[in-house]
Design an enzyme around this catalytic site. Structure first.
Site, short mmCIF file in Angstrom:
data_model
loop_
_atom_site.label_atom_id
_atom_site.label_comp_id
_atom_site.label_asym_id
_atom_site.label_seq_id
_atom_site.Cartn_x
_atom_site.Cartn_y
_atom_site.Cartn_z
N GLY A 38 0.82 -1.20 0.00
CA GLY A 38 0.00 0.00 0.00
C GLY A 38 0.85 1.25 0.00
N CYS A 39 0.15 2.38 0.13
CA CYS A 39 0.86 3.65 0.08
C CYS A 39 1.76 3.85 1.28
CB CYS A 39 -0.15 4.79 -0.02
SG CYS A 39 -1.28 4.84 1.37
N SER A 40 1.57 3.08 2.35
CA SER A 40 2.38 3.30 3.54
C SER A 40 3.33 2.15 3.83
CB SER A 40 1.49 3.53 4.75
OG SER A 40 0.57 2.47 4.90
N GLY A 41 3.24 1.05 3.08
CA GLY A 41 4.17 -0.02 3.36
C GLY A 41 3.78 -1.33 2.72
N VAL A 42 4.57 -2.39 3.09
CA VAL A 42 4.35 -3.75 2.59
C VAL A 42 3.77 -4.58 3.72
CG1 VAL A 42 5.45 -5.75 1.49
CG2 VAL A 42 6.36 -3.46 1.13
N VAL A 43 2.80 -5.45 3.41
CA VAL A 43 2.16 -6.28 4.41
C VAL A 43 2.60 -7.73 4.20
CG1 VAL A 43 -0.01 -7.01 5.45
CG2 VAL A 43 0.19 -4.73 4.46
N ASP A 98 -8.19 7.26 3.64
CA ASP A 98 -7.90 6.36 2.52
C ASP A 98 -8.87 5.18 2.52
OD1 ASP A 98 -6.65 5.47 0.25
OD2 ASP A 98 -5.04 4.44 1.31
N LYS A 143 2.82 -5.15 8.96
CA LYS A 143 3.08 -4.12 7.96
C LYS A 143 4.44 -3.50 8.22
CE LYS A 143 0.01 -0.99 6.73
NZ LYS A 143 -0.82 0.24 6.78
#
Length: 1141
Positions: free
Chosen positions: A795-800, A919, A814
């Site tokens: 996502g826009c804030s990181g990898v999960v 979001d 995350k």
């Protein structure tokens, strides 16, 4: 010394020695009391934080007076001086529990209720072996119920309700063999109900309701709790059948299992529960018939079985339940006739059987129910006459029998029900006149007689019913004039005399009805001028006098009605010019002046009505002149009909009304070209015909590009412009593609470097770990799972990542992107508010069933990790688009939408300060094992306080396709931005299409596509179109709610609290008076919403040329139908397909 003296001396010495020993022991005990360790623990606990002065003032504890047994409030002691009871209620302490509770060796009762306790329940509670009562209810406790409580063998009462406790109910609680009350409702408990509870034969009360995640079947072993008086499992997810073993509970007084997932039949064994007083089994999936054995419950007072799937009839034996006070069987599939034995229930106060399939007549014996207060028989197939004997029910306050097959006249005897507040007999076949006595009822607030065959006059006594709030007599055969006595109805806010045979003038006295919000006099034969006093009704929202014979000029004073949102004067004989003052009605959404004899020019002031968004109909008049250029300001307008006038000039003012979906300019004298835009290219010839000078045969093309500020260009200019645009588009596209490829390469390179650096620094820099739940894994177990094969999303804030830890749990982790900063490390530490700090700050303060559970966070200098519950079904987006939505039937989609709305409403309305997600999208709504929705990804979340709301943001907030339009020009983000994004998600769920979907024609946005299709069922996902009519109706109502959410104006969007309320009521929709309890509302305020009352035929609302087939109109009406919410009445007015409210 003589022997006698020696003996005496020895005896005296012994006595003296014993006395000294006793004094020493007494002094030691006194000293011990003065150094009371229990008092020290309590005093230190109370002052371990900073209680509010008001709270502290309730305690007289102090360190000098160390004798709690004599003086301290909330404390009780034994005769030996030890504390036995701590009883603190409704004192806001904001503390955790005392740590040294086992030190209170004689403690028998620990009650700290409603005190804002925080933290977890300590395991050491299990060492307070003398405890008989443990009450920690109504606090903020979290974590599991400790297993150590099972050591409290003397425990009789365990009350932990209204906290935020998680985990399962410990089965070992059954070892508390003396337990009488187990009260755990309104927590976040999970798992099933332990079968071991059946071992607690002395148990009297079990209350576990309000724990949504408690599932599984109700254990049959509960039937072994032979002393049970209360069993409460409501609002849980328990499923399966009701066990027949419940019939063994001979002492049971309350059985409360409502709003669950139980199914099957009601066991006849319940008839053995001879002490049963309250039976609450509503809002379940029960089937079968109501067992005849219910008649054995002679002490039963409340029987609530509404909203199930019960069939068959009401057993005649119900008349044996002589103590019954309330019966609610509404919203089932019950049939047959109402048993005459109901008349034996002399204590019956409420009898509600709405929305079933009952037939036959209303039994006259019901008049024997002398205590009856509410009688709701609506939406059935009941026929015959209304018994005149109902007039003997002097306590009756509410009588609903609408939507049946009743015939005959309205009994005059109903006027003897002197407490009557609401009477609705609409949608029947009633004839005769309206009894004048009804208007002598001083408590009557609502009289609805819509859609019958009533005749005669409106009684002159109407003015005596001063309490009336709503009077609806539409769609009958009433004749005569409107009585002047109507002016005495000072509380009336809804007046509907539409579709009758009224004639004469409207009395000026109507202006005295100062609370009026809606007047509907349409489809009559009223004449004369529109009375000027109407303009004094400052709260008027809707005025409809269409299809009458009104004449004269339209009063200019109507411009004073600033609250007016719909003005419908069509199909009359109004003449003169259109008042320029109408431009002052800034709230108007619909203005219909069609089919009159109006003349003159269209006033430019109409362009000032900025909220005009539904329709402007000026058709079939004698208007002349040009279209004023100011009309272009109506950028919200959807429907414009100027047909059948004598207008002239060009169409330039219409070129940039962007939201127009319907335009009719036929039969005028327009000339010149058509603006070259999408609307005009889609217009049918019928919408343009009759304009001889428009697009004459001497012109090569009919379309010209309209440029703002430069008028119309020629066709050659248009062609060159299109070529230039195409060339530029290709160049820009190529440039963007190259930039994206370059950026991807750079990002991948940086990511590889970062991964290597994290690996190295993981050993150099110490990890910090902050759990928010009880966790049984280490940071090392998490770190080793952060590898590419475990990636489940980006996502826009990181990898999960998916992380399988050693204890068998699966969690989601995350890994946030590094913060983007300028300057050195100190500046970064001081100023940067990146997604990590935002998520931790936000998620650490919220807990809700529809918001993903935040487990904890860990970080070092370069890596920041957030841990959540893992959701096995992925996201809503993946279910809809990657699996093509095949596993999502309508019920599941509805549950997901409702849960997401409730979670978002919690963020907006129940968090202080409110939280804006920023979001909301389908991929940020995660789906649990049982398809329950959870709002996730607070990477862009922003706390909004009074000084921050609406402030410009420096980062893009949201995802492409979901961002509210106002962000593009104002950069402002508010709760209403989330509402817009949520509306897009709803459309996505209903249509199965993404916001920007390749299958949508011409690549337009999903919102615009749905608007263009005007609520057609064809917009629905193909897997949903074959659903039942009732489900289709629900879907179209949800679609209407979504369109409210995506309104281009933030101020016009509902709040998420309103949205959640609308969605919740759609599933249990019973038109206007669904489950209304007027006992609690003796005199409803004038501001009561009206949307559920307005069932106006859409064909009378919009221009004829804009109307489609009647089938299509019914679909469109369903689109916006909704029940009672706090959202403004004007937004939904005239949108219900129902003709009855």
């Amino acid at each position: 010394m003589s022997l006698h003296s020696l003996i005496f001396f020895s005896s005296s010495s012994s006595s003296l020695l014993f006395s000294f020993f006793f004094i020493f022991i007494f002094c030691f005990s006194l000293s011990d009391a003065e150094q009371n360790p229990e008092a020290s623990i309590l005093y230190s606990w109370l002052h371990s934080s900073s209680p509010t002065p008001s709270s502290l003032s309730l305690f007289n504890w102090n360190s000098i007076d160390n004798t709690p047994c004599n003086n301290w409030t909330f404390i009780t002691c034994s005769s030996q001086g030890f504390i036995t009871d701590i009883d603190i209620e409704s004192v806001p302490l904001q503390l955790s529990l005392p740590k040294n509770l086992p030190a209170f060796r004689s403690l028998q009762k620990l009650t700290i209720s409603g005190a804002n306790l925080t933290g977890t329940l300590p395991e050491s509670l299990g060492d307070c072996l003398g405890l008989k009562v443990l009450d920690l209810s109504s606090n903020g406790l979290v974590g599991d119920i400790p297993w150590s409580l099972s050591k409290l063998r003397n425990l009789e009462t365990l009350i932990l309700n209204s906290n935020q406790l998680t985990g399962k109910i410990p089965p070992d609680i059954s070892k508390c063999s003396k337990l009488k009350s187990l009260i755990l409702f309104d927590n976040l408990l999970t798992g099933s109900i332990p079968t071991e509870l059946g071992k607690l034969s002395g148990l009297e009360v079990i209350r576990i309701g309000g724990n949504k995640e408690i599932s599984g079947q109700i254990p049959s072993e509960i039937g072994d709790c032979s002393n049970l008086t209360v069993l409460g499992l409501a609002e849980t997810s328990v499923s399966g059948n009701l066990p027949s073993s419940l019939g063994k509970l001979k002492k049971l007084e309350t059985l409360s299992i409502y709003t669950t997932m139980i199914s099957g039949e009601i066991p006849s064994d319940l008839g053995n529960c001879s002490e049963l007083v309250d039976l609450f089994l509503y809002e379940n999936s029960l089937s079968g018939s109501i067992p005849r054995e219910i008649g054995q419950l002679t002490k039963l007072e409340q029987l609530f079985l509404w909203q199930n799937s019960l069939v068959g009839g009401i057993p005649e034996e119900i008349g044996n339940c002589s103590n019954l006070k309330m019966i609610d069987l509404s919203l089932n599939l019950l049939s047959g006739s109402i048993p005459s034995s109901i008349g034996r229930l002399s204590f019956l106060e409420e009898f509600m059987i709405s929305d079933n399939k009952f037939s036959g007549s209303i039994p006259t014996t019901i008049s024997n129910c002398s205590s009856l207060v509410q009688l709701q028989l609506d939406k059935n197939q009941i026929s015959g006459l209304i018994p005149s004997e109902l007039g003997t029910l002097t306590k009756l306050t509410l009588f609903f029998a609408w939507s049946n097959q009743l015939e005959g006249s309205i009994p005059p005897g109903l006027a003897d029900c002197t407490d009557l507040q609401a009477l609705d007999l609409s949608r029947n076949s009633l004839t005769g006149t309206i009894p004048s006595g009804l208007f002598m009822l001083r408590n009557l607030t609502k009289l609805l007689l819509i859609s019958n065959s009533l005749s005669g006059f409106i009684p002159q006594e109407i003015g005596n019913c001063s309490s009336l709030v709503r009077l609806r007599l539409g769609f009958n055969r009433i004749t005569g004039e409107i009585p002047s006595g109507i002016g005495s109805l000072k509380k009336i806010n809804f007046l509907d005399f539409s579709s009758n045979r009224l004639h004469g003038k409207v009395p000026d006295e109507i202006g005295s009805c100062s609370e009026l919000q809606m007047i509907d006099l349409s489809n009559n034969s009223l004449e004369g001028s529109l009375p000027n006093p109407v303009s004094s009704l400052s709260g008027l929202q809707v005025l409809d006098v269409s299809a009458n014979q009104f004449s004269g000029k339209i009063p200019a004073s109507l411009g004073r009605l600033v609250s007016l949102n719909k003005l419908i004067l069509s199909k009359n004989l109004f003449s003169g010019s259109i008042p320029t003052s109408l431009g002052m009605c800034s709230g108007l959404q619909l203005l219909d002046l069609g089919s009159n004899e109006l003349s003159g020019e269209i006033p430019s002031e109409l362009g000032d009505i900025e909220n005009l968004e539904i329709a402007l109909n000026l058709s079939s008049n004698r208007l002349t002149g040009k279209i004023p250029s100011k009309i272009a300001s109506l950028n919200k307008l959807s429907i414009l009909d100027l047909s059948h006038n004598m207008l002239e000039g060009d169409l330039a003012p219409l070129a940039n009304i962007e939201n127009l979906v319907s335009l009719n300019i036929s039969y005028n004298s327009f000339s010149g070209y058509l603006p070259d835009n999408k609307l005009f290219r889609q217009l049918s010839p019928q919408d343009l015909e009759g304009n001889k000078k428009l697009c004459s045969s001497t012109q090569d093309s009919c379309f010209l590009t309209y440029r703002k500020g430069n008028g119309l260009g020629d066709d050659g200019d248009a062609s060159r412009t299109r070529k230039l645009r195409l060339t530029l588009a290709l160049l820009i596209t190529l440039t963007v593609v190259l930039m994206i490829l370059g950026a991807v390469a750079v990002i991948r390179a940086r990511r590889n470097i970062d991964n290597e650096r994290d690996s190295e620094l993981g050993e150099t820099y110490k990890w910090q770990f902050t759990p928010f739940q009880k966790l049984n894994f280490s940071v090392d177990q998490i770190i080793r799972c952060l590898v590419e094969p475990n990636v489940i999303g980006k996502g826009c804030s990181g990898v999960v990542y998916r992380a399988d830890v050693d204890n068998g749990e699966v969690i989601a982790v995350k890994k946030l992107w590094p913060a983007m900063v300028n300057g050195g490390h100190d500046e970064k530490t001081k100023n940067v508010r990146d997604s990590f700090s935002a998520e931790v700050k936000t998620l650490g303060t919220i807990r809700h069933k529809n918001i993903v559970r935040f487990l904890g966070c860990c970080w070092n200098r370069n890596t920041r990790l957030l841990m959540y519950d893992y959701m096995p079904n992925g996201s809503l987006g993946s279910l809809l688009h990657e699996r093509r939505g095949s596993s999502l039937d309508w019920d599941l989609r509805y549950r997901i939408l409702l849960g997401a709305a409730q979670g978002l409403a919690y963020l907006h309305h129940d968090c202080l300060p409110p939280i804006v997600h920023r979001d909301i999208k389908a991929n940020n709504i995660l789906i649990g094992l049982d398809f329950e929705p959870y709002i996730a990804d607070f990477g862009l979340a922003k706390l909004v306080d009074e000084g921050d709301i609406g402030r410009c943001s420096n980062t893009v907030a949201g995802s492409y396709g979901y961002i509210a339009p106002e962000y593009g020009y104002s950069m402002k983000i508010t709760e209403k931005s989330d509402v817009y994004s949520y509306g897009v998600v709803v459309l996505e769920v209903l249509t199965g299409k993404q916001p920007i979907d390749p299958t949508v024609p011409e690549g337009i946005h999903l919102v615009d596509w749905v608007r263009q299709n005007r609520g057609s069922l064809e917009v629905l996902d193909s897997t949903l179109r074959s659903r039942t009519e009732a489900e289709a109706d629900e879907m179209m109502q949800v679609l209407g709610t979504a369109l409210l959410c995506v309104n281009s104006s933030p101020d016009e969007r509902p709040t998420m609290k309103d949205v959640a309320a609308m969605l919740k009521e759609i599933k249990q929709e019973r038109e206007e008076y669904a489950k209304v309890d007027l006992l609690l509302k003796k005199s409803p305020p004038p501001t009561t919403t009206m949307q559920e009352e307005c069932r106006k035929n859409e064909m009378m609302m919009i221009p004829a040329a804009a109307a489609s087939s009647s089938k299509e109109m019914r679909r469109e009406e369903r689109l916006l139908k909704s029940n009672n919410t706090s959202f403004s009445a004007s937004s939904l007015l005239y949108s219900s397909s129902s003709s009855i409210e």
